[in-house]
Design a protein around this motif. Sequence first.
Motif, PDB file in Angstrom:
ATOM      1  N   LYS A  14      -5.870   4.661   5.673  1.00 30.98           N
ATOM      2  CA  LYS A  14      -4.481   5.145   5.579  1.00 30.98           C
ATOM      3  C   LYS A  14      -3.916   4.890   4.189  1.00 30.98           C
ATOM      4  CE  LYS A  14      -3.160   5.013  10.457  1.00 30.98           C
ATOM      5  NZ  LYS A  14      -3.012   6.471  10.552  1.00 30.98           N
ATOM      6  N   ALA A  15      -4.297   3.759   3.595  1.00 33.68           N
ATOM      7  CA  ALA A  15      -3.862   3.492   2.224  1.00 33.68           C
ATOM      8  C   ALA A  15      -4.338   4.611   1.305  1.00 33.68           C
ATOM      9  CB  ALA A  15      -4.399   2.143   1.759  1.00 33.68           C
ATOM     10  N   PHE A  16      -5.625   4.989   1.456  1.00 34.08           N
ATOM     11  CA  PHE A  16      -6.170   6.071   0.645  1.00 34.08           C
ATOM     12  C   PHE A  16      -5.410   7.374   0.877  1.00 34.08           C
ATOM     13  CE2 PHE A  16      -8.912   9.854   0.913  1.00 34.08           C
ATOM     14  CZ  PHE A  16      -9.084  10.071  -0.443  1.00 34.08           C
ATOM     15  N   GLU A  17      -5.121   7.690   2.131  1.00 34.35           N
ATOM     16  CA  GLU A  17      -4.419   8.941   2.448  1.00 34.35           C
ATOM     17  C   GLU A  17      -3.084   9.030   1.721  1.00 34.35           C
ATOM     18  OE1 GLU A  17      -4.026   9.241   6.661  1.00 34.35           O
ATOM     19  OE2 GLU A  17      -6.198   9.209   7.024  1.00 34.35           O
ATOM     20  N   TRP A  18      -2.335   7.921   1.729  1.00 34.34           N
ATOM     21  CA  TRP A  18      -1.019   7.959   1.075  1.00 34.34           C
ATOM     22  C   TRP A  18      -1.142   7.873  -0.439  1.00 34.34           C
ATOM     23  CZ3 TRP A  18       2.874   9.979   3.350  1.00 34.34           C
ATOM     24  CH2 TRP A  18       2.977   9.925   4.738  1.00 34.34           C
ATOM     25  N   TYR A  19      -2.119   7.112  -0.933  1.00 37.16           N
ATOM     26  CA  TYR A  19      -2.351   7.105  -2.383  1.00 37.16           C
ATOM     27  C   TYR A  19      -2.721   8.504  -2.873  1.00 37.16           C
ATOM     28  CZ  TYR A  19      -2.479   1.946  -2.692  1.00 37.16           C
ATOM     29  OH  TYR A  19      -2.171   0.614  -2.692  1.00 37.16           O
TER      30      TYR A  19
ATOM     31  N   VAL B 206       8.299  12.236  -1.270  1.00 38.33           N
ATOM     32  CA  VAL B 206       8.720  11.407  -2.398  1.00 38.33           C
ATOM     33  C   VAL B 206       7.497  10.619  -2.862  1.00 38.33           C
ATOM     34  CG1 VAL B 206      10.232   9.536  -3.172  1.00 38.33           C
ATOM     35  CG2 VAL B 206      11.086  11.267  -1.556  1.00 38.33           C
ATOM     36  N   GLY B 207       6.992  10.951  -4.041  1.00 42.49           N
ATOM     37  CA  GLY B 207       5.730  10.391  -4.512  1.00 42.49           C
ATOM     38  C   GLY B 207       5.724   8.877  -4.608  1.00 42.49           C
ATOM     39  N   LEU B 208       6.809   8.278  -5.101  1.00 42.69           N
ATOM     40  CA  LEU B 208       6.859   6.828  -5.231  1.00 42.69           C
ATOM     41  C   LEU B 208       6.807   6.166  -3.858  1.00 42.69           C
ATOM     42  CD1 LEU B 208       7.070   4.390  -7.063  1.00 42.69           C
ATOM     43  CD2 LEU B 208       9.559   4.647  -7.050  1.00 42.69           C
ATOM     44  N   ALA B 209       7.465   6.760  -2.880  1.00 43.54           N
ATOM     45  CA  ALA B 209       7.425   6.219  -1.516  1.00 43.54           C
ATOM     46  C   ALA B 209       6.022   6.334  -0.936  1.00 43.54           C
ATOM     47  CB  ALA B 209       8.429   6.953  -0.631  1.00 43.54           C
ATOM     48  N   GLN B 210       5.319   7.411  -1.247  1.00 47.00           N
ATOM     49  CA  GLN B 210       3.944   7.563  -0.771  1.00 47.00           C
ATOM     50  C   GLN B 210       3.060   6.470  -1.356  1.00 47.00           C
ATOM     51  OE1 GLN B 210       3.383  11.603  -2.092  1.00 47.00           O
ATOM     52  NE2 GLN B 210       3.998  12.472  -0.120  1.00 47.00           N
ATOM     53  N   PHE B 211       3.249   6.181  -2.640  1.00 50.93           N
ATOM     54  CA  PHE B 211       2.501   5.079  -3.256  1.00 50.93           C
ATOM     55  C   PHE B 211       2.847   3.756  -2.580  1.00 50.93           C
ATOM     56  CE2 PHE B 211       2.399   1.455  -6.062  1.00 50.93           C
ATOM     57  CZ  PHE B 211       1.093   1.477  -6.531  1.00 50.93           C
ATOM     58  N   ASN B 212       4.144   3.497  -2.393  1.00 55.91           N
ATOM     59  CA  ASN B 212       4.566   2.240  -1.794  1.00 55.91           C
ATOM     60  C   ASN B 212       4.034   2.086  -0.378  1.00 55.91           C
ATOM     61  OD1 ASN B 212       5.978   1.451  -4.084  1.00 55.91           O
ATOM     62  ND2 ASN B 212       7.902   2.345  -3.379  1.00 55.91           N
ATOM     63  N   LEU B 213       3.994   3.191   0.361  1.00 57.50           N
ATOM     64  CA  LEU B 213       3.457   3.146   1.717  1.00 57.50           C
ATOM     65  C   LEU B 213       1.966   2.834   1.686  1.00 57.50           C
ATOM     66  CD1 LEU B 213       4.608   3.563   4.571  1.00 57.50           C
ATOM     67  CD2 LEU B 213       3.824   5.927   4.442  1.00 57.50           C
ATOM     68  N   GLY B 214       1.250   3.450   0.765  1.00 49.81           N
ATOM     69  CA  GLY B 214      -0.171   3.157   0.607  1.00 49.81           C
ATOM     70  C   GLY B 214      -0.401   1.698   0.286  1.00 49.81           C
ATOM     71  N   ASP B 215       0.458   1.131  -0.544  1.00 51.48           N
ATOM     72  CA  ASP B 215       0.310  -0.276  -0.908  1.00 51.48           C
ATOM     73  C   ASP B 215       0.504  -1.189   0.301  1.00 51.48           C
ATOM     74  OD1 ASP B 215       0.117  -2.373  -3.086  1.00 51.48           O
ATOM     75  OD2 ASP B 215       2.073  -2.863  -2.262  1.00 51.48           O
ATOM     76  N   LEU B 216       1.483  -0.849   1.147  1.00 56.74           N
ATOM     77  CA  LEU B 216       1.693  -1.668   2.340  1.00 56.74           C
ATOM     78  C   LEU B 216       0.483  -1.609   3.261  1.00 56.74           C
ATOM     79  CD1 LEU B 216       5.433  -0.967   3.291  1.00 56.74           C
ATOM     80  CD2 LEU B 216       4.483  -2.962   2.144  1.00 56.74           C
ATOM     81  N   TYR B 217      -0.098  -0.424   3.404  1.00 59.07           N
ATOM     82  CA  TYR B 217      -1.316  -0.316   4.219  1.00 59.07           C
ATOM     83  C   TYR B 217      -2.468  -1.096   3.592  1.00 59.07           C
ATOM     84  CZ  TYR B 217       0.098   3.127   7.749  1.00 59.07           C
ATOM     85  OH  TYR B 217       0.675   3.753   8.828  1.00 59.07           O
ATOM     86  N   GLU B 218      -2.589  -1.032   2.278  1.00 61.07           N
ATOM     87  CA  GLU B 218      -3.684  -1.747   1.615  1.00 61.07           C
ATOM     88  C   GLU B 218      -3.534  -3.260   1.776  1.00 61.07           C
ATOM     89  OE1 GLU B 218      -5.858  -2.276  -2.755  1.00 61.07           O
ATOM     90  OE2 GLU B 218      -4.106  -0.973  -2.573  1.00 61.07           O
ATOM     91  N   GLN B 219      -2.299  -3.740   1.658  1.00 62.82           N
ATOM     92  CA  GLN B 219      -2.069  -5.180   1.710  1.00 62.82           C
ATOM     93  C   GLN B 219      -1.883  -5.699   3.138  1.00 62.82           C
ATOM     94  OE1 GLN B 219      -2.528  -6.706  -1.097  1.00 62.82           O
ATOM     95  NE2 GLN B 219      -2.597  -4.771  -2.225  1.00 62.82           N
ATOM     96  N   GLY B 220      -1.648  -4.776   4.086  1.00 64.14           N
ATOM     97  CA  GLY B 220      -1.374  -5.207   5.452  1.00 64.14           C
ATOM     98  C   GLY B 220      -0.024  -5.872   5.582  1.00 64.14           C
TER      99      GLY B 220
END
Length: 264
Positions: free
Chosen positions: A210-215, A187-201
């Motif tokens: 990991k943020a990059f991987e999911w983005y 699910v692309g939107l979930a992948q973006f949201n997961l990347g955002d959580l990794y980016e923001q901690g």
Amino acid sequence: MDLKSLNHLTQSLLLATTLSVGLTVSACSAEPLNITESVKQNDPKQTYELGLAYYEGDSVPEDDDKAFELFQVAADQGYAPAEYYLGLMYYDGLGTENDYQKAFAWMQKAANQEYADAQFSLGIMYGSGVGIDQDYEKAMQLYLLAADNGSFNAQNNIGTMYYFGRGVTQSYTKAFEWYKKAAEQDVGLAQFNLGDLYEQGQGVPQDYEKAFEWYKKAADQGNQEASNRIGKLVIDGKIDNKDIVIYSTEDTGLTLGDIEEMSQ
């Protein structure tokens, strides 16, 4: 646009449509003058499949009026997928006048048969307050039912409910858990949201790689904001850019090549 916000109903349902198994409709070669009379004796599943062919323009010219008529016939026989699509057509005003109350009523019929897409869609309607009074707790209940019935998009929206604390106690940790479930199902939107959580901690230790991987997974599915985020990670020196392919950034007009030159 806040990409963590709950999916717009139409966009979400169209996504669900693309995940549907391809159909072979033998009746598609004919275009009867009176569709209702010609198919009312058919199995409702066959009638629904012909309606879906007209709805999607699959093997026949796209025709919302014919699709609506066919969905109505199958829905009147209690066939859940047809009830769901009839509700969608009322919601979008396709083949009929826009009517959120009728959209809600038909989707409720399908949801009562544990049809996941309908449960998910009702959750969106409750969450947004369209066609019904806004009720985050009811939206959450429906998302959980849909997720239990296999809706990956519902898993993403459960994550969003936890992220913002809508209908539940706010928890980045639980948001992460649900986003990850959906992201692992592409699910692309979930992948973006997961990347955002990794980016923001948030809900997980900060990890730019990991943020990059999911983005990247989201960007590969056409998520433009994920591409922009990758560019920003490069500009800010958060990731090693040597193995990154070029991503366009629609908002800035830059390519990764431009970004690399600017960072030198």
